[in-house]
Scaffold this motif. Structure first.
Motif, mmCIF file in Angstrom:
data_model
loop_
_atom_site.group_PDB
_atom_site.id
_atom_site.type_symbol
_atom_site.label_atom_id
_atom_site.label_comp_id
_atom_site.label_asym_id
_atom_site.label_seq_id
_atom_site.Cartn_x
_atom_site.Cartn_y
_atom_site.Cartn_z
ATOM 1 N N ASN A 66 81.332 82.136 26.149
ATOM 2 C CA ASN A 66 81.216 80.737 26.564
ATOM 3 C C ASN A 66 82.201 80.365 27.671
ATOM 4 O OD1 ASN A 66 79.247 80.230 24.573
ATOM 5 N ND2 ASN A 66 80.837 79.954 23.045
ATOM 6 N N TYR A 67 83.100 81.243 27.997
ATOM 7 C CA TYR A 67 84.138 80.961 28.992
ATOM 8 C C TYR A 67 84.056 81.962 30.138
ATOM 9 C CZ TYR A 67 86.414 77.806 25.691
ATOM 10 O OH TYR A 67 86.711 76.768 24.836
ATOM 11 N N SER A 68 84.494 81.523 31.309
ATOM 12 C CA SER A 68 84.507 82.416 32.462
ATOM 13 C C SER A 68 85.817 83.198 32.557
ATOM 14 C CB SER A 68 84.268 81.623 33.746
ATOM 15 O OG SER A 68 85.203 80.574 33.858
ATOM 16 N N MET B 202 82.033 75.041 17.979
ATOM 17 C CA MET B 202 81.243 76.038 18.691
ATOM 18 C C MET B 202 80.771 77.136 17.742
ATOM 19 S SD MET B 202 83.371 76.407 22.251
ATOM 20 C CE MET B 202 82.309 77.626 22.984
ATOM 21 N N ARG B 203 81.637 77.544 16.829
ATOM 22 C CA ARG B 203 81.257 78.585 15.865
ATOM 23 C C ARG B 203 80.185 78.077 14.907
ATOM 24 N NH1 ARG B 203 87.220 79.833 15.829
ATOM 25 N NH2 ARG B 203 87.376 81.836 16.892
ATOM 26 N N LYS C 162 76.684 77.938 16.599
ATOM 27 C CA LYS C 162 75.971 79.193 16.812
ATOM 28 C C LYS C 162 75.852 80.032 15.544
ATOM 29 C CE LYS C 162 79.252 82.545 18.522
ATOM 30 N NZ LYS C 162 79.628 83.334 19.663
ATOM 31 N N LEU D 190 84.059 83.986 21.091
ATOM 32 C CA LEU D 190 83.714 82.845 21.941
ATOM 33 C C LEU D 190 83.876 83.145 23.429
ATOM 34 C CD1 LEU D 190 85.391 79.994 19.887
ATOM 35 C CD2 LEU D 190 82.996 80.665 19.881
ATOM 36 N N GLN D 191 84.246 84.359 23.787
ATOM 37 C CA GLN D 191 84.487 84.679 25.186
ATOM 38 C C GLN D 191 83.233 84.575 26.034
ATOM 39 O OE1 GLN D 191 86.611 88.377 25.582
ATOM 40 N NE2 GLN D 191 88.539 87.445 24.965
ATOM 41 N N TRP E 215 86.670 74.888 18.993
ATOM 42 C CA TRP E 215 86.184 76.236 18.715
ATOM 43 C C TRP E 215 85.463 76.294 17.374
ATOM 44 C CZ3 TRP E 215 91.187 79.175 20.498
ATOM 45 C CH2 TRP E 215 91.175 79.274 21.888
#
Length: 116
Positions: A29-31, A65-66, A69, A26-27, A62
């Protein structure tokens, strides 16, 4: 420095902070690779409760989110509504959809006529 007694927390200047590393999948999706949030408390009991609630909310997010996608069977067969030439207004009923009564009849046919 993480506190041993309270998972996903550390203390800075007497205040507890929540800290979680973003999972590798998931990295994108994050800054940043780590999420840090102040718990606004100096109490270990309150910090433990707030950290567990925050961790549960983050895990649920999370998971969504998984799922969003993940590959869905038959996704290639789904029509893209933005490229469709026939757009259906949301307030107009579709003629090719079964009615609620039709759906009830099919349900009762397959499940039997038990008490609803």
């Amino acid at each position: 420095m993480l506190t041993k007694s309270i998972p996903h927390t550390f203390i800075r200047n007497g205040y507890y902070y929540f800290s979680r590393r973003v999972p590798a999948d998931l990295q994108g999706n994050y800054s940043y690779h780590r999420i840090v949030q102040g718990l606004r408390t100096t109490s270990p009991q309150k910090a433990k409760v707030q950290a567990s609630i925050t961790a549960a909310k983050l895990e649920a997010y999370w998971s969504q989110m998984r799922l969003a996608k993940s590959d869905v069977i038959g996704l290639s067969l789904v029509r893209d509504s933005s490229s469709s030439s026939q757009k259906v207004a949301s307030n107009q009923p579709q003629t090719n959809c079964p009615s609620l009564l039709d759906a009830l009849e099919v349900y009762l046919l397959h499940k039997g006529k038990r008490a609803i």
